[in-house]
Design a protein around this motif. Structure first.
Motif, PDB file in Angstrom:
ATOM      1  N   ASN A 107      52.125  33.153 -28.750  1.00 59.59           N
ATOM      2  CA  ASN A 107      51.994  33.898 -27.495  1.00 59.59           C
ATOM      3  C   ASN A 107      52.244  33.006 -26.279  1.00 59.59           C
ATOM      4  O   ASN A 107      51.619  33.184 -25.233  1.00 59.59           O
ATOM      5  CB  ASN A 107      50.613  34.541 -27.408  1.00 59.59           C
ATOM      6  CG  ASN A 107      50.477  35.693 -28.372  1.00 59.59           C
ATOM      7  OD1 ASN A 107      51.450  36.372 -28.692  1.00 59.59           O
ATOM      8  ND2 ASN A 107      49.279  35.916 -28.862  1.00 59.59           N
ATOM      9  N   THR A 108      53.154  32.031 -26.447  1.00 55.53           N
ATOM     10  CA  THR A 108      53.515  31.159 -25.322  1.00 55.53           C
ATOM     11  C   THR A 108      55.025  30.983 -25.274  1.00 55.53           C
ATOM     12  O   THR A 108      55.726  31.157 -26.276  1.00 55.53           O
ATOM     13  CB  THR A 108      52.860  29.763 -25.445  1.00 55.53           C
ATOM     14  OG1 THR A 108      53.383  29.104 -26.599  1.00 55.53           O
ATOM     15  CG2 THR A 108      51.347  29.855 -25.515  1.00 55.53           C
ATOM     16  N   ALA A 109      55.501  30.610 -24.104  1.00 56.27           N
ATOM     17  CA  ALA A 109      56.913  30.282 -23.914  1.00 56.27           C
ATOM     18  C   ALA A 109      56.976  29.178 -22.868  1.00 56.27           C
ATOM     19  O   ALA A 109      56.107  29.086 -21.993  1.00 56.27           O
ATOM     20  CB  ALA A 109      57.696  31.503 -23.450  1.00 56.27           C
ATOM     21  N   ALA A 110      58.000  28.333 -22.959  1.00 57.19           N
ATOM     22  CA  ALA A 110      58.122  27.222 -22.019  1.00 57.19           C
ATOM     23  C   ALA A 110      59.591  26.941 -21.729  1.00 57.19           C
ATOM     24  O   ALA A 110      60.464  27.154 -22.580  1.00 57.19           O
ATOM     25  CB  ALA A 110      57.458  25.978 -22.598  1.00 57.19           C
ATOM     26  N   THR A 111      59.832  26.443 -20.536  1.00 53.08           N
ATOM     27  CA  THR A 111      61.177  26.046 -20.140  1.00 53.08           C
ATOM     28  C   THR A 111      61.108  25.056 -18.992  1.00 53.08           C
ATOM     29  O   THR A 111      60.073  24.930 -18.323  1.00 53.08           O
ATOM     30  CB  THR A 111      62.040  27.261 -19.730  1.00 53.08           C
ATOM     31  OG1 THR A 111      63.397  26.830 -19.571  1.00 53.08           O
ATOM     32  CG2 THR A 111      61.554  27.888 -18.436  1.00 53.08           C
ATOM     33  N   THR A 112      62.209  24.386 -18.767  1.00 57.17           N
ATOM     34  CA  THR A 112      62.387  23.546 -17.584  1.00 57.17           C
ATOM     35  C   THR A 112      63.689  23.980 -16.937  1.00 57.17           C
ATOM     36  O   THR A 112      64.717  24.086 -17.615  1.00 57.17           O
ATOM     37  CB  THR A 112      62.441  22.053 -17.968  1.00 57.17           C
ATOM     38  OG1 THR A 112      61.204  21.704 -18.594  1.00 57.17           O
ATOM     39  CG2 THR A 112      62.643  21.186 -16.748  1.00 57.17           C
ATOM     40  N   LEU A 113      63.625  24.248 -15.630  1.00 54.14           N
ATOM     41  CA  LEU A 113      64.812  24.662 -14.888  1.00 54.14           C
ATOM     42  C   LEU A 113      65.113  23.647 -13.793  1.00 54.14           C
ATOM     43  O   LEU A 113      64.188  23.163 -13.136  1.00 54.14           O
ATOM     44  CB  LEU A 113      64.575  26.012 -14.204  1.00 54.14           C
ATOM     45  CG  LEU A 113      64.227  27.191 -15.050  1.00 54.14           C
ATOM     46  CD1 LEU A 113      62.806  27.609 -14.793  1.00 54.14           C
ATOM     47  CD2 LEU A 113      65.144  28.320 -14.715  1.00 54.14           C
TER      48      LEU A 113
ATOM     49  N   GLU B   3      63.012  20.513  -9.753  1.00 57.71           N
ATOM     50  CA  GLU B   3      62.769  20.876 -11.147  1.00 57.71           C
ATOM     51  C   GLU B   3      61.506  21.718 -11.263  1.00 57.71           C
ATOM     52  O   GLU B   3      60.502  21.430 -10.620  1.00 57.71           O
ATOM     53  CB  GLU B   3      62.621  19.602 -11.977  1.00 57.71           C
ATOM     54  CG  GLU B   3      62.544  19.844 -13.467  1.00 57.71           C
ATOM     55  CD  GLU B   3      62.569  18.548 -14.244  1.00 57.71           C
ATOM     56  OE1 GLU B   3      63.651  17.940 -14.349  1.00 57.71           O
ATOM     57  OE2 GLU B   3      61.500  18.167 -14.746  1.00 57.71           O
ATOM     58  N   LEU B   4      61.591  22.736 -12.099  1.00 58.20           N
ATOM     59  CA  LEU B   4      60.448  23.599 -12.392  1.00 58.20           C
ATOM     60  C   LEU B   4      60.132  23.506 -13.885  1.00 58.20           C
ATOM     61  O   LEU B   4      61.029  23.680 -14.717  1.00 58.20           O
ATOM     62  CB  LEU B   4      60.774  25.070 -12.056  1.00 58.20           C
ATOM     63  CG  LEU B   4      61.115  25.382 -10.604  1.00 58.20           C
ATOM     64  CD1 LEU B   4      61.584  26.826 -10.483  1.00 58.20           C
ATOM     65  CD2 LEU B   4      59.926  25.114  -9.705  1.00 58.20           C
ATOM     66  N   THR B   5      58.886  23.214 -14.207  1.00 60.05           N
ATOM     67  CA  THR B   5      58.422  23.226 -15.586  1.00 60.05           C
ATOM     68  C   THR B   5      57.505  24.429 -15.723  1.00 60.05           C
ATOM     69  O   THR B   5      56.465  24.506 -15.057  1.00 60.05           O
ATOM     70  CB  THR B   5      57.676  21.927 -15.935  1.00 60.05           C
ATOM     71  OG1 THR B   5      58.566  20.826 -15.711  1.00 60.05           O
ATOM     72  CG2 THR B   5      57.226  21.919 -17.384  1.00 60.05           C
ATOM     73  N   VAL B   6      57.906  25.359 -16.561  1.00 56.43           N
ATOM     74  CA  VAL B   6      57.230  26.643 -16.662  1.00 56.43           C
ATOM     75  C   VAL B   6      56.578  26.780 -18.040  1.00 56.43           C
ATOM     76  O   VAL B   6      57.219  26.535 -19.065  1.00 56.43           O
ATOM     77  CB  VAL B   6      58.229  27.808 -16.456  1.00 56.43           C
ATOM     78  CG1 VAL B   6      57.521  29.159 -16.528  1.00 56.43           C
ATOM     79  CG2 VAL B   6      58.984  27.643 -15.147  1.00 56.43           C
ATOM     80  N   LYS B   7      55.296  27.158 -18.032  1.00 53.20           N
ATOM     81  CA  LYS B   7      54.574  27.440 -19.267  1.00 53.20           C
ATOM     82  C   LYS B   7      53.970  28.830 -19.126  1.00 53.20           C
ATOM     83  O   LYS B   7      53.171  29.069 -18.211  1.00 53.20           O
ATOM     84  CB  LYS B   7      53.503  26.397 -19.525  1.00 53.20           C
ATOM     85  CG  LYS B   7      54.087  25.028 -19.810  1.00 53.20           C
ATOM     86  CD  LYS B   7      53.050  23.998 -20.079  1.00 53.20           C
ATOM     87  CE  LYS B   7      53.738  22.653 -20.323  1.00 53.20           C
ATOM     88  NZ  LYS B   7      52.810  21.562 -20.468  1.00 53.20           N
ATOM     89  N   LEU B   8      54.364  29.730 -20.014  1.00 51.72           N
ATOM     90  CA  LEU B   8      53.919  31.104 -19.950  1.00 51.72           C
ATOM     91  C   LEU B   8      52.967  31.428 -21.088  1.00 51.72           C
ATOM     92  O   LEU B   8      53.152  30.972 -22.211  1.00 51.72           O
ATOM     93  CB  LEU B   8      55.127  32.055 -20.073  1.00 51.72           C
ATOM     94  CG  LEU B   8      56.264  31.865 -19.064  1.00 51.72           C
ATOM     95  CD1 LEU B   8      57.455  32.719 -19.443  1.00 51.72           C
ATOM     96  CD2 LEU B   8      55.785  32.175 -17.661  1.00 51.72           C
ATOM     97  N   ALA B   9      51.968  32.219 -20.784  1.00 53.62           N
ATOM     98  CA  ALA B   9      51.054  32.756 -21.791  1.00 53.62           C
ATOM     99  C   ALA B   9      51.120  34.278 -21.688  1.00 53.62           C
ATOM    100  O   ALA B   9      51.167  34.833 -20.605  1.00 53.62           O
ATOM    101  CB  ALA B   9      49.630  32.272 -21.545  1.00 53.62           C
ATOM    102  N   PHE B  10      51.168  34.957 -22.843  1.00 50.33           N
ATOM    103  CA  PHE B  10      51.231  36.419 -22.835  1.00 50.33           C
ATOM    104  C   PHE B  10      50.454  36.997 -23.993  1.00 50.33           C
ATOM    105  O   PHE B  10      49.975  36.296 -24.852  1.00 50.33           O
ATOM    106  CB  PHE B  10      52.681  36.907 -22.847  1.00 50.33           C
ATOM    107  CG  PHE B  10      53.568  36.226 -23.844  1.00 50.33           C
ATOM    108  CD1 PHE B  10      53.685  36.713 -25.131  1.00 50.33           C
ATOM    109  CD2 PHE B  10      54.303  35.097 -23.497  1.00 50.33           C
ATOM    110  CE1 PHE B  10      54.496  36.091 -26.053  1.00 50.33           C
ATOM    111  CE2 PHE B  10      55.127  34.475 -24.412  1.00 50.33           C
ATOM    112  CZ  PHE B  10      55.227  34.967 -25.704  1.00 50.33           C
TER     113      PHE B  10
END
Length: 187
Positions: free
Chosen positions: A144-150, A180-187
């Motif tokens: 239930n997580t996702a991550a990316t760096t943009l 730079e954006l480091t994104v960590k998502l929880a759903f």
């Protein structure tokens, strides 16, 4: 014959269920976006909040996504006191993100290619200050997580303050065009 119809109907129902998209809402309180902006003499970092977002799945595969970021939440985390107050205010001003006029930014997935092991190649439309450009990145999904760096070229969004691409006499005051954006998502 009646048994065959029941089996066929059950199979159609199962296939329909298996291919139906499921939208999972991002838990904004448990998700994070960290930013880093660099300049000749160093860097600054901070956070910005996700206002809302969704990932769409077909089975276990990501097929779509969209996000709204609260630009008014820009927060510098490597400074304190007056320095922090000044930088936060400057980033929110028209020199940078103009949050009074543009309180949100959006990211809308356009194409997604599965690379394997929960990694996806994503092309999305990123809108900052009312200006939209495509951006490419890899998204890694696990449970239930996702991550990316943009990496975002701010000058594409009319954020030219301190850019060596537009001003030649900045010297050590030059600010990198990319942040730079480091994104960590929880759903």
């Amino acid at each position: 014959m009646k048994n065959f119809k029941s089996i066929a109907l059950a199979l159609v129902a199962f296939v329909s269920f298996a291919t139906t998209a499921q939208t999972k809402k991002v838990d904004a309180a448990k998700s994070t976006i960290n930013w880093v902006g660099k300049k000749v003499t160093g860097a600054h970092e901070g956070t910005i909040a996700i206002k809302e977002g969704n990932l769409v799945f077909k089975g276990k595969k990501v097929v779509n996504g969209n996000f709204i970021v609260d630009m008014t939440s820009i927060n510098t985390t490597d400074l304190s006191g007056k320095g922090k107050t000044n930088l936060d205010g400057h980033l929110k001003s028209d020199d940078f993100f103009g949050v009074e006029k543009f309180p949100t930014a959006t990211l809308v997935f356009k194409t997604i290619g599965e690379k394997g092991n929960g990694v996806y190649a994503v092309t999305a439309d990123l809108t900052i200050k009312g200006i939209t450009h495509p951006i490419k990145f890899e998204l890694t999904v696990a449970g239930n997580t996702a991550a990316t760096t943009l990496k975002v070229d701010r000058t594409k969004y009319d954020i030219k303050y301190g850019s060596g691409s537009f001003f030649s006499d900045l010297g050590d005051k030059t600010i990198s065009d990319e942040f730079e954006l480091t994104v960590k998502l929880a759903f």
